[in-house]
Design a protein around this motif. Structure first.
Motif, short mmCIF file in Angstrom:
data_model
loop_
_atom_site.label_atom_id
_atom_site.label_comp_id
_atom_site.label_asym_id
_atom_site.label_seq_id
_atom_site.Cartn_x
_atom_site.Cartn_y
_atom_site.Cartn_z
N VAL A 176 0.85 -1.19 0.00
CA VAL A 176 0.00 0.00 0.00
C VAL A 176 0.89 1.24 0.00
CG1 VAL A 176 -1.77 1.32 1.22
CG2 VAL A 176 -1.84 -1.17 1.25
N VAL A 177 0.57 2.19 -0.88
CA VAL A 177 1.26 3.48 -0.93
C VAL A 177 0.24 4.57 -0.62
CG1 VAL A 177 2.59 5.09 -2.33
CG2 VAL A 177 2.86 2.62 -2.69
N PHE A 178 0.46 5.30 0.45
CA PHE A 178 -0.33 6.48 0.77
C PHE A 178 0.41 7.68 0.18
CE2 PHE A 178 -1.63 3.40 3.86
CZ PHE A 178 -2.97 3.66 4.13
N LEU A 179 -0.25 8.43 -0.71
CA LEU A 179 0.43 9.46 -1.50
C LEU A 179 -0.42 10.72 -1.56
CD1 LEU A 179 2.75 10.24 -3.52
CD2 LEU A 179 1.32 9.25 -5.32
N HIS A 180 0.17 11.84 -1.19
CA HIS A 180 -0.51 13.14 -1.23
C HIS A 180 -0.81 13.52 -2.68
CE1 HIS A 180 -1.33 17.39 -0.59
NE2 HIS A 180 -1.18 17.26 0.73
N GLY A 181 -2.02 14.02 -2.92
CA GLY A 181 -2.43 14.34 -4.28
C GLY A 181 -1.66 15.47 -4.93
N HIS A 182 -0.99 16.33 -4.14
CA HIS A 182 -0.16 17.40 -4.71
C HIS A 182 1.26 16.93 -5.00
CE1 HIS A 182 -2.84 20.75 -2.76
NE2 HIS A 182 -3.42 20.16 -3.80
N CYS A 183 1.62 15.74 -4.56
CA CYS A 183 2.98 15.24 -4.76
C CYS A 183 3.16 14.82 -6.22
CB CYS A 183 3.21 14.04 -3.82
SG CYS A 183 4.93 13.69 -3.49
N PHE A 184 4.25 15.26 -6.87
CA PHE A 184 4.49 14.90 -8.26
C PHE A 184 4.72 13.38 -8.33
CE2 PHE A 184 7.36 18.96 -8.37
CZ PHE A 184 6.28 19.74 -8.01
N HIS A 185 4.05 12.73 -9.27
CA HIS A 185 4.25 11.28 -9.44
C HIS A 185 3.91 10.87 -10.86
CE1 HIS A 185 0.05 11.81 -8.15
NE2 HIS A 185 -0.24 10.63 -8.69
#
Length: 233
Positions: A176-185
């Motif tokens: 599982v990866v929890f990732l902020h929506g503003h983080c570039f990916h």
């Protein structure tokens, strides 16, 4: 689990990863269910303009919107939701569950932010669950720019070009990866058919259409109207 450490790590880096979070049997069952939905030749959901400009070739499926459901083993998992509580301390809501399928030989996903970072308090939380291994053979690695959730808007540039400081991950089944929506990916080119799932959540008070406008290095795109709303040079 050390929930304070989870909170602090997420807000420092913009993401946090948990390996072997879900057991293989659940992931195998869900992977089979997702593949059965898509079939062998799923159709594209996006316009040709979007695919050509964004370098994104992903087919979404929203199982709870169409009444299919059936992924409560993730959606209602106590530990999964307690981690979400720790990250979003002031409360949150489920936004939607989205399955993402990429055909082998497709481009994956170019650099993007899930929503414009104009207001740092308005964002989504990606909760990415991997139902199969991402390997050298499959391609489709996820690339994350640490701390980019604090960096403002994604810089203009070539959609898939490397950015100094990026990190490349090959999540394994059950990760599982929890990732902020503003983080570039982004997602690297896909060699074999690839699935990932996203149980998106949002802080309380966040508009339900928060992810309608996505920021790419060469444009802003509105999904509800299937249009480029801003060219970026």
């Amino acid at each position: 689990m050390d929930f304070k450490k989870i909170h602090d790590t997420f807000w420092d880096q913009g993401y946090i990863i948990f390996e072997k979070f879900f057991d293989d049997s659940l992931m195998n069952r869900y992977n089979e269910k997702i593949l059965k939905h898509y079939g062998v030749n799923p159709d594209w959901e996006h316009t040709d303009e979007f695919i050509s400009k964004s370098a994104v070739e992903v087919i979404p499926w929203f199982p709870y919107r169409d009444g299919t459901g059936g992924f409560d083993g993730v959606d209602q998992n106590e530990d999964f939701n307690q981690i979400t509580d720790a990250i979003l301390k002031d409360g949150w809501n489920n936004l939607y569950c989205m399955m993402m399928f990429s055909k082998g030989g497709s481009n994956g996903q170019a650099w993007h932010q899930d929503c414009p970072p104009d207001n740092p308090l308005k964002y989504n939380l990606n909760r990415l669950v991997y139902t199969h291994d991402i390997t050298d053979e499959t391609g489709g690695e996820i690339v994350i720019m640490p701390e980019a959730h604090k960096a403002g808007i994604l810089p203009v540039g070539k959609p898939h070009e490397d950015i100094e400081g990026q990190l490349v991950f090959q999540p394994k089944k059950g990760t599982v990866v929890f990732l902020h929506g503003h983080c570039f990916h982004r997602v690297m080119p896909v060699k074999k058919d690839r699935i990932s799932t996203n149980f998106r959540a949002v802080p309380l008070g966040t508009p339900e259409d928060i992810t309608d406008i996505c920021v790419y290095r060469n444009m802003k795109y509105r999904f509800s109207t299937s249009e480029v709303i801003e060219e970026r040079f």
